[in-house]
Scaffold this motif. Structure first.
Motif, PDB file in Angstrom:
ATOM      1  N   TYR A   1      88.169  55.697 -30.206  1.00 47.43           N
ATOM      2  CA  TYR A   1      88.804  54.411 -30.499  1.00 47.43           C
ATOM      3  C   TYR A   1      90.249  54.624 -30.959  1.00 47.43           C
ATOM      4  N   ASP A   2      90.457  55.604 -31.851  1.00 49.63           N
ATOM      5  CA  ASP A   2      91.809  55.903 -32.319  1.00 49.63           C
ATOM      6  C   ASP A   2      92.691  56.393 -31.177  1.00 49.63           C
ATOM      7  N   LEU A   3      92.120  57.210 -30.304  1.00 49.06           N
ATOM      8  CA  LEU A   3      92.889  57.717 -29.164  1.00 49.06           C
ATOM      9  C   LEU A   3      93.341  56.581 -28.252  1.00 49.06           C
ATOM     10  N   PHE A   4      92.430  55.688 -27.891  1.00 48.66           N
ATOM     11  CA  PHE A   4      92.792  54.603 -26.988  1.00 48.66           C
ATOM     12  C   PHE A   4      93.704  53.585 -27.666  1.00 48.66           C
ATOM     13  N   THR A   5      93.542  53.409 -28.971  1.00 52.58           N
ATOM     14  CA  THR A   5      94.472  52.558 -29.710  1.00 52.58           C
ATOM     15  C   THR A   5      95.870  53.147 -29.671  1.00 52.58           C
ATOM     16  N   SER A   6      95.943  54.470 -29.827  1.00 55.44           N
ATOM     17  CA  SER A   6      97.231  55.158 -29.846  1.00 55.44           C
ATOM     18  C   SER A   6      97.947  55.063 -28.503  1.00 55.44           C
ATOM     19  N   VAL A   7      97.229  55.358 -27.406  1.00 51.88           N
ATOM     20  CA  VAL A   7      97.893  55.361 -26.097  1.00 51.88           C
ATOM     21  C   VAL A   7      98.221  53.945 -25.622  1.00 51.88           C
ATOM     22  N   SER A   8      97.515  52.940 -26.155  1.00 51.05           N
ATOM     23  CA  SER A   8      97.731  51.557 -25.721  1.00 51.05           C
ATOM     24  C   SER A   8      98.732  50.810 -26.598  1.00 51.05           C
ATOM     25  N   GLU A   9      99.050  51.390 -27.761  1.00 56.88           N
ATOM     26  CA  GLU A   9      99.832  50.669 -28.771  1.00 56.88           C
ATOM     27  C   GLU A   9     101.165  50.162 -28.232  1.00 56.88           C
ATOM     28  N   ASP A  10     101.942  51.018 -27.574  1.00 53.27           N
ATOM     29  CA  ASP A  10     103.257  50.619 -27.058  1.00 53.27           C
ATOM     30  C   ASP A  10     103.256  50.526 -25.535  1.00 53.27           C
ATOM     31  N   PHE A  11     102.069  50.435 -24.954  1.00 53.34           N
ATOM     32  CA  PHE A  11     101.954  50.393 -23.501  1.00 53.34           C
ATOM     33  C   PHE A  11     102.107  48.954 -23.012  1.00 53.34           C
ATOM     34  N   ASP A  12     103.035  48.750 -22.093  1.00 51.02           N
ATOM     35  CA  ASP A  12     103.292  47.410 -21.540  1.00 51.02           C
ATOM     36  C   ASP A  12     102.369  47.211 -20.338  1.00 51.02           C
ATOM     37  N   TYR A  13     101.184  46.665 -20.593  1.00 43.22           N
ATOM     38  CA  TYR A  13     100.182  46.539 -19.537  1.00 43.22           C
ATOM     39  C   TYR A  13     100.616  45.559 -18.451  1.00 43.22           C
ATOM     40  N   LEU A  14     101.232  44.441 -18.842  1.00 44.02           N
ATOM     41  CA  LEU A  14     101.653  43.457 -17.856  1.00 44.02           C
ATOM     42  C   LEU A  14     102.682  44.043 -16.892  1.00 44.02           C
ATOM     43  N   SER A  15     103.617  44.819 -17.435  1.00 48.73           N
ATOM     44  CA  SER A  15     104.605  45.476 -16.584  1.00 48.73           C
ATOM     45  C   SER A  15     103.940  46.524 -15.702  1.00 48.73           C
ATOM     46  N   ALA A  16     102.980  47.266 -16.292  1.00 49.71           N
ATOM     47  CA  ALA A  16     102.280  48.307 -15.538  1.00 49.71           C
ATOM     48  C   ALA A  16     101.502  47.715 -14.368  1.00 49.71           C
ATOM     49  N   LYS A  17     100.904  46.540 -14.576  1.00 46.01           N
ATOM     50  CA  LYS A  17     100.149  45.898 -13.494  1.00 46.01           C
ATOM     51  C   LYS A  17     101.062  45.594 -12.301  1.00 46.01           C
ATOM     52  N   ARG A  18     102.296  45.189 -12.588  1.00 48.99           N
ATOM     53  CA  ARG A  18     103.219  44.864 -11.494  1.00 48.99           C
ATOM     54  C   ARG A  18     103.569  46.099 -10.671  1.00 48.99           C
ATOM     55  N   HIS A  19     103.570  47.264 -11.348  1.00 48.06           N
ATOM     56  CA  HIS A  19     103.919  48.498 -10.655  1.00 48.06           C
ATOM     57  C   HIS A  19     102.694  49.206 -10.063  1.00 48.06           C
ATOM     58  N   CYS A  20     101.529  49.008 -10.680  1.00 50.44           N
ATOM     59  CA  CYS A  20     100.335  49.752 -10.277  1.00 50.44           C
ATOM     60  C   CYS A  20      99.474  49.010  -9.255  1.00 50.44           C
ATOM     61  N   LEU A  21      99.479  47.685  -9.311  1.00 50.75           N
ATOM     62  CA  LEU A  21      98.706  46.895  -8.355  1.00 50.75           C
ATOM     63  C   LEU A  21      99.662  46.401  -7.275  1.00 50.75           C
ATOM     64  N   VAL A  22      99.673  47.129  -6.175  1.00 50.10           N
ATOM     65  CA  VAL A  22     100.699  46.935  -5.149  1.00 50.10           C
ATOM     66  C   VAL A  22     100.116  46.207  -3.938  1.00 50.10           C
TER      67      VAL A  22
END
Length: 258
Positions: free
Chosen positions: A44-65
């Motif tokens: 839980y701490d690991l996934f909280t850490s990697v997701s904390e500053d991760f811009d998921y909405l921006s990532a979706k635009r780049h990852c879902l092509v």
């Protein structure tokens, strides 16, 4: 004290169940996989850490092509390059699927239209999304994985985390240490895939392991000496990975946070 060996193996078992289940059971198995993360403080701490500053909405635009071949439109998933961003993206994606923010059937047919069937699409999804998700955690926590489920290795059984010190670090500090663990696992993989001799690879592995152990015990004098030694090691062997600077910065951040 949490039984990290049991928790990591539970996570891996849930990944296996998800990959092997019938398509109709996938939503339930995704929910079980996410629960295995929530039920482990370390994960839980690991996934909280990697997701904390991760811009998921921006990532979706780049990852879902979206892709067109001139006749039909479909999509492809291009996962982020770094293991940290890959974990964050897949985790957020699974949460969206679990909440039904993304319709799973539609997602499979759009981005994993392997042979036009849900069966083929689902297996392509498992190969493209669940397998890398599982493999990153498998690499990061290799020493906690039971080789034989029916008979745990004595070494693995003894690898439980030490009891928290009298002055335990705050949650944010724990997140940084979890991220360092992942970065060290990536660094080990880079060394493993390098062309240097096996003995030199073993030396690098030992140095990285001892760096983490020293940080975990908050023995920063030893950790800094080992980091300086590792810096010389990678320069001498010309094995400077893309993530080593991030690793050094994370170590510095951790020392400043405790």
């Amino acid at each position: 004290m949490e039984d990290l060996t049991a928790q990591i193996n539970d996570f891996l078992n849930k990944c296996t169940e998800l990959k092997n289940c019938k398509f109709i059971m996938a939503p339930t198995k995704i929910k079980d996989l996410l629960k295995s993360i929530v039920n482990s403080r370390t994960l839980y701490d690991l996934f909280t850490s990697v997701s904390e500053d991760f811009d998921y909405l921006s990532a979706k635009r780049h990852c879902l092509v979206d892709v067109s071949d001139g006749f039909t439109n479909h999509g492809v998933v291009v996962l982020p390059q770094s293991s940290q961003d890959k974990l964050a993206f897949i985790f957020c994606l699974l949460v969206e699927i679990d909440r039904d923010s993304i319709n799973f059937n539609w997602f499979l047919q759009k981005y994993f239209s392997d042979d036009g069937s849900f069966y083929g699409s689902y297996h392509a999804f498992c190969d493209g999304i669940i397998a890398p998700f599982e493999n990153i955690i498998r690499g990061a926590f290799a020493e906690y994985i039971e080789v034989e489920p029916a008979q745990a290795s004595p070494k693995a059984a003894s690898k439980q985390p030490a009891s928290a010190p009298a002055s335990a670090p705050k949650a944010g500090v724990s997140n940084i240490l979890s991220a360092i663990y992942l970065l060290i696992a990536q660094e080990k993989q880079y060394i493993l895939e390098s062309a240097i001799p096996a003995d030199d690879k073993e030396t690098g592995f030992k140095m990285l392991t001892e760096i983490y152990n020293a940080l975990k015990e908050r023995n920063f004098d030893v950790a800094n000496s080992l980091v300086n030694g590792y810096n010389y090691y990678i320069l001498y062997n010309n094995t400077i990975s893309p993530g080593v600077q991030t690793l050094f910065e994370s170590i510095e951040s951790y020392e400043g946070s405790v």
